[in-house]
Design a protein around this motif. Structure first.
Motif, short mmCIF file in Angstrom:
data_model
loop_
_atom_site.label_atom_id
_atom_site.label_comp_id
_atom_site.label_asym_id
_atom_site.label_seq_id
_atom_site.Cartn_x
_atom_site.Cartn_y
_atom_site.Cartn_z
N ASP A 79 3.07 -27.94 23.52
CA ASP A 79 4.38 -28.25 24.11
C ASP A 79 5.47 -27.29 23.66
N SER A 80 5.34 -26.72 22.49
CA SER A 80 6.39 -25.82 22.00
C SER A 80 6.34 -24.46 22.67
N THR A 81 5.15 -23.99 23.05
CA THR A 81 5.02 -22.68 23.70
C THR A 81 4.78 -22.79 25.20
N GLY A 82 4.35 -23.96 25.67
CA GLY A 82 4.01 -24.14 27.08
C GLY A 82 2.64 -23.60 27.45
N LYS A 83 1.89 -23.11 26.47
CA LYS A 83 0.57 -22.54 26.74
C LYS A 83 -0.48 -23.63 26.94
N TYR A 84 -1.51 -23.27 27.70
CA TYR A 84 -2.65 -24.15 27.92
C TYR A 84 -3.89 -23.58 27.24
N ARG A 85 -4.78 -24.51 26.84
CA ARG A 85 -6.08 -24.11 26.30
C ARG A 85 -7.16 -24.92 27.03
N PHE A 86 -8.15 -24.21 27.55
CA PHE A 86 -9.23 -24.84 28.29
C PHE A 86 -10.53 -24.69 27.50
N LEU A 87 -11.20 -25.78 27.25
CA LEU A 87 -12.49 -25.78 26.56
C LEU A 87 -13.56 -26.08 27.61
N ILE A 88 -14.32 -25.06 27.98
CA ILE A 88 -15.24 -25.14 29.11
C ILE A 88 -16.66 -25.42 28.62
N ARG A 89 -17.25 -26.52 29.14
CA ARG A 89 -18.62 -26.89 28.81
C ARG A 89 -19.47 -26.93 30.09
N ASN A 90 -20.76 -26.66 29.93
CA ASN A 90 -21.66 -26.71 31.09
C ASN A 90 -22.14 -28.14 31.32
N ILE A 91 -23.06 -28.31 32.25
CA ILE A 91 -23.50 -29.64 32.63
C ILE A 91 -24.20 -30.37 31.49
N LYS A 92 -24.70 -29.62 30.52
CA LYS A 92 -25.34 -30.21 29.34
C LYS A 92 -24.35 -30.44 28.20
N GLU A 93 -23.05 -30.27 28.50
CA GLU A 93 -21.97 -30.44 27.53
C GLU A 93 -22.02 -29.40 26.40
N ILE A 94 -22.63 -28.26 26.67
CA ILE A 94 -22.67 -27.18 25.70
C ILE A 94 -21.45 -26.29 25.92
N PRO A 95 -20.64 -26.01 24.87
CA PRO A 95 -19.48 -25.13 25.04
C PRO A 95 -19.91 -23.72 25.44
N VAL A 96 -19.30 -23.20 26.52
CA VAL A 96 -19.66 -21.87 26.98
C VAL A 96 -18.48 -20.89 26.91
N ALA A 97 -17.24 -21.40 26.93
CA ALA A 97 -16.08 -20.51 26.90
C ALA A 97 -14.82 -21.28 26.53
N LYS A 98 -13.83 -20.52 26.07
CA LYS A 98 -12.51 -21.09 25.77
C LYS A 98 -11.46 -20.14 26.34
N MET A 99 -10.47 -20.71 27.03
CA MET A 99 -9.43 -19.88 27.64
C MET A 99 -8.06 -20.33 27.14
N LEU A 100 -7.22 -19.35 26.81
CA LEU A 100 -5.84 -19.57 26.43
C LEU A 100 -4.97 -18.93 27.50
N ALA A 101 -4.02 -19.70 28.07
CA ALA A 101 -3.23 -19.20 29.20
C ALA A 101 -1.76 -19.53 29.04
N THR A 102 -0.91 -18.65 29.55
CA THR A 102 0.51 -18.95 29.62
C THR A 102 0.73 -20.08 30.63
N GLY A 103 1.92 -20.66 30.62
CA GLY A 103 2.20 -21.80 31.47
C GLY A 103 2.09 -21.52 32.95
N ASP A 104 2.30 -20.27 33.35
CA ASP A 104 2.15 -19.91 34.77
C ASP A 104 0.82 -19.24 35.08
#
Length: 296
Positions: A79-104
């Motif tokens: 909330d302080s920076t407005g950034k988003y973080r996405f924790l991406i898992r596959n169909i087996k719930e195994i983590p495959v990637a992580k993304m950090l993004a600006t608010g836009d």
């Protein structure tokens, strides 16, 4: 060594750079190659950097999640920076990637954990598709869940709940309506340009590998509903909005992105017919629909 690829998706420039020596977009994501451009003079919608690791930041709180049917993604926000973080898992719930993004979502960093080819493809595709959808909300651009056919200078999008029969309807058009061709079978892009709606092929097409660099005027959007008869009716403005919105990728908890999607839909339904097709999975349904919606 840093590598760079530029892509034109719905006439938006997407730039991907990688400092991760294990990532080669040409090998991991061939679905992007039809959109490759050597000279990206268009406005850049997204700049994505694929990096070996992301800095750990504990100031993120979970705000939502996506269950796409072939994977699960947890969404967090600072909330302080407005950034988003996405924790991406596959169909087996195994983590495959992580993304950090600006608010836009104009600037993103992506770390790919997956070691095998399929999961790397899934991680990069998922991250880029979500970033494109949410960045597009600021530019009258929608990533929609639809199967789409092209006929002449127009294309026609079919939307429905999964398993209802949009791909069946499209296949019937391809079989029985002369001169039709598949534009995209799952995730085309709709843009409003100078008040007119256009629809584009994209690098994302579900189970059907249809990755086409193609553009057409949006002729109509039709929601499929199973019935014991074939009938196609045009919806009024309220019905059209309620019918179209569920097919659009968005984040309802982000008011800026959500408002952008709503405003774009409002622009589309002013000039484009939104229909509902009550139908059987037969030839007549395609012919009835074609006669009703192709009236330009």
């Amino acid at each position: 060594m840093e590598r760079c690829w530029c892509f034109s998706i719905a006439e938006h420039c997407v730039e991907i750079k990688s400092t991760d020596e294990n990532i080669d977009i040409e090998e991991t994501n061939p679905n992007l190659l039809p959109f490759r451009t050597e000279n990206c003079n268009l406005d850049t919608l997204i700049r994505m950097s694929i990096v070996p690791a992301l800095e750990d930041d504990s100031d993120f709180c979970e705000v939502g999640d996506f269950d796409t049917g072939n994977g699960h993604t947890k969404v967090e926000k600072n909330d302080s920076t407005g950034k988003y973080r996405f924790l991406i898992r596959n169909i087996k719930e195994i983590p495959v990637a992580k993304m950090l993004a600006t608010g836009d979502f104009s600037s993103c960093e992506l770390c790919v954990y997956a070691e095998n080819h399929a999961n790397r493809n899934f991680g990069i595709n998922s991250a880029l598709m979500m970033a494109f959808a949410f960045a597009g909300a600021f530019h009258q651009t929608l990533l929609i869940h639809a199967s789409t056919v092209k006929l002449g200078e127009y294309a026609y999008a079919f939307i429905a709940k999964s398993g209802t029969g949009k791909s069946t309807q499209v296949n019937n058009w391809l079989k029985y309506i002369a001169d039709t061709e598949l534009l995209n079978d799952d995730n085309p892009v709709v843009r409003v340009i100078d008040g007119e709606a256009f629809i584009y092929g994209s690098p994302w097409s579900g189970k059907t590998p249809c990755y086409r660099q193609i553009k057409a005027r949006l002729g109509a959007v039709t929601r499929i509903e199973r019935a014991l008869y074939n009938k196609c009716v045009r919806q009024n403005i309220v019905e059209a909005f309620a019918s179209f919105l569920p097919s659009c990728s968005t984040m309802k908890w982000d008011s800026t992105i959500y408002d952008g999607v709503i405003n774009t839909i409002s622009s589309i339904i002013k000039t484009t017919g939104i229909y509902k097709l009550y139908c059987l999975p037969d030839r007549e349904s395609a012919e009835v629909c074609h006669k009703q919606i192709c009236q330009q």
